[in-house]
Write an enzyme that holds these catalytic residues in place. Sequence first.
Site, PDB file in Angstrom:
ATOM      1  N   ASP A 153     -22.558 -26.070  70.291  1.00 32.82           N
ATOM      2  CA  ASP A 153     -22.757 -27.521  70.585  1.00 32.82           C
ATOM      3  C   ASP A 153     -22.396 -28.363  69.403  1.00 32.82           C
ATOM      4  OD1 ASP A 153     -25.161 -26.691  69.296  1.00 32.82           O
ATOM      5  OD2 ASP A 153     -26.643 -27.222  70.871  1.00 32.82           O
TER       6      ASP A 153
ATOM      7  N   ARG B  91     -32.469 -31.255  59.578  1.00 35.70           N
ATOM      8  CA  ARG B  91     -33.855 -32.171  59.917  1.00 35.70           C
ATOM      9  C   ARG B  91     -34.469 -32.724  58.414  1.00 35.70           C
ATOM     10  NH1 ARG B  91     -37.137 -28.896  64.428  1.00 35.70           N
ATOM     11  NH2 ARG B  91     -35.493 -27.768  65.130  1.00 35.70           N
TER      12      ARG B  91
ATOM     13  N   GLU C 131     -31.049 -34.546  74.079  1.00 35.49           N
ATOM     14  CA  GLU C 131     -29.725 -34.746  74.521  1.00 35.49           C
ATOM     15  C   GLU C 131     -29.064 -35.860  75.391  1.00 35.49           C
ATOM     16  OE1 GLU C 131     -31.084 -32.074  73.533  1.00 35.49           O
ATOM     17  OE2 GLU C 131     -30.023 -31.239  71.810  1.00 35.49           O
TER      18      GLU C 131
ATOM     19  N   GLU D 104     -31.214 -25.571  60.195  1.00 35.23           N
ATOM     20  CA  GLU D 104     -32.163 -26.488  60.571  1.00 35.23           C
ATOM     21  C   GLU D 104     -32.787 -27.304  59.499  1.00 35.23           C
ATOM     22  OE1 GLU D 104     -33.301 -26.747  63.622  1.00 35.23           O
ATOM     23  OE2 GLU D 104     -32.559 -25.158  64.508  1.00 35.23           O
TER      24      GLU D 104
HETATM   25  C1  DMJ Z   1     -32.301 -30.482  67.519  1.00 35.72           C
HETATM   26  O1  DMJ Z   1     -32.748 -29.803  66.382  1.00 35.72           O
HETATM   27  C2  DMJ Z   1     -30.879 -30.868  67.420  1.00 35.72           C
HETATM   28  O2  DMJ Z   1     -30.449 -32.079  68.082  1.00 35.72           O
HETATM   29  C3  DMJ Z   1     -29.874 -29.875  67.779  1.00 35.72           C
HETATM   30  O3  DMJ Z   1     -28.498 -30.084  67.327  1.00 35.72           O
HETATM   31  C4  DMJ Z   1     -29.964 -29.028  68.933  1.00 35.72           C
HETATM   32  N1  DMJ Z   1     -31.305 -28.680  69.188  1.00 35.72           N
HETATM   33  C5  DMJ Z   1     -32.323 -29.780  68.917  1.00 35.72           C
HETATM   34  C6  DMJ Z   1     -32.886 -30.607  69.881  1.00 35.72           C
HETATM   35  O4  DMJ Z   1     -32.678 -30.019  71.220  1.00 35.72           O
END
Ligand code: DMJ
Length: 461
Positions: free
Chosen positions: A253, A130, A369, A126
């Site tokens: 993902d 971010r 997404e 995270e």
């Molecule tokens: C975000 O922090 C990023 O896109 C991550 O890859 C997946 N989750 C969240 C958004 O849904």
Amino acid sequence: MARPSRRPRSLTAGRAFLLALAIAASAAAQTPTPAQSVDRAGLAARVREEFLRSWRGYREYAWGHDELKPVSRAPKDWNTSTLLMTAVDALDTMLLMGLSREAEETKAYILANLKFDRDMSVQNFEITIRILGGLLSSYEMTGDAGLLRLAEDLGNRLLPVFDSPTGMPYRYVNLRTGKTSGALSNPAEIGTLILEFGTLSRLTKRDVFRDEALNALTALYHRRNETGLVGDQIDVETGQWKSLSSHIGGGIDSYYEYLAKCDHLFHESRCGVMWRESVAAVNRYLADERPDGLWYGEADMKTGRRTATTYGALQAFFPAVLAFTGDLERARRLQDSGRRMWSSNGVEPDTFDYAAMRVVDPGYPLRPEIIESAYYLYHYTGESQYLEMGRDFFEDLQRYCRTDVGYTVLESVVTKKKGDLMPSFFLAETLKYLYLLFAPEALDFDRVVFNTEGHPLKLEP
Ligand code: DMJ
């Protein structure tokens, strides 16, 4: 990697001329065309206003903290000390939207107040997507060396995560002591580091970041099953799989996303090979061709046998990746399915059983997404249906998630009961992708690659 160009360009000059005549004739006959029915400039302005309103909510009630709770009008921090998550995540969106005053104030605040010498354990994934991603992207947009210094300091403090017997990273690291924890990890947390760490290496001329992240990514890839699939839990100390559940949702993902993108960002052909091998297995075992369209469900990584017919808001990134890698046919059909999932309740749920068309997890955490995929599809096809889709998503967000001081998550897309959080990715991604969908000229798509948090990183020259 064979990527489609912005628009199909395979027509000969003669055919293109005839087609242009035909289009002109039909445009004259139909008024207004679907494209004209979407007021792109008006929508972009409206998204920008909503960004500003949400930013001001954060500025007033949560300034100096990680996130805003817009219903209780209170701040939320992830750890004992703040890492200014919303401010760092939102800065490049402000720059793209031309919000110069807000961007200048935010950058100055970050430079003066963001400190990583903290005795606290953070989640590497995270913080990388971010904070590291946000700092790097904003550095590339502003050229402010202070942002790169912060990124390098953070990168140094995250490096101990790779000190495992397999080279795959631990999930947590103490930013001051370097103590690591969390050996049970997953492909997304292991394989979603190369874009940020690779960019940090390019900008600091220190290969260590890129080498560690690429080593982790390949160590994971080499543990895939003979089917070509990966599971969703693995022990980074033993290299043993702890869950055989294979899918394109949370926990896996963005591993696929980064395999697809790292070749393009760094001309790293090993990634291209890994992506092509992996997507072939995904299309063979996870893709689910049904009478109502294309979905991607779950399967056992060893047998490839179908174990669940679930899709959801996180999986909705996949049409973007398919489009990016040239598979427009599957990208379009999967986005159609995602749109149906959204429409069945007016907002998409986090998990949806597509065989029963039933909501499984009713939450909606303001995820980006499906909007990101509409943006990519519009970029590659130029079709107004994707603008219309984005407009509808934006209207639904305003209808169900808007609060007086920002936007909030939904506890249930069925009842529309609101929760109390504006995650930082709402400003980093959800509103950014909406804005770029309606105002694509704000960014030269072909000169960047977006990290998984919506931060554009410049292509390696
Ligand atoms: C975000 O922090 C990023 O896109 C991550 O890859 C997946 N989750 C969240 C958004 O849904």
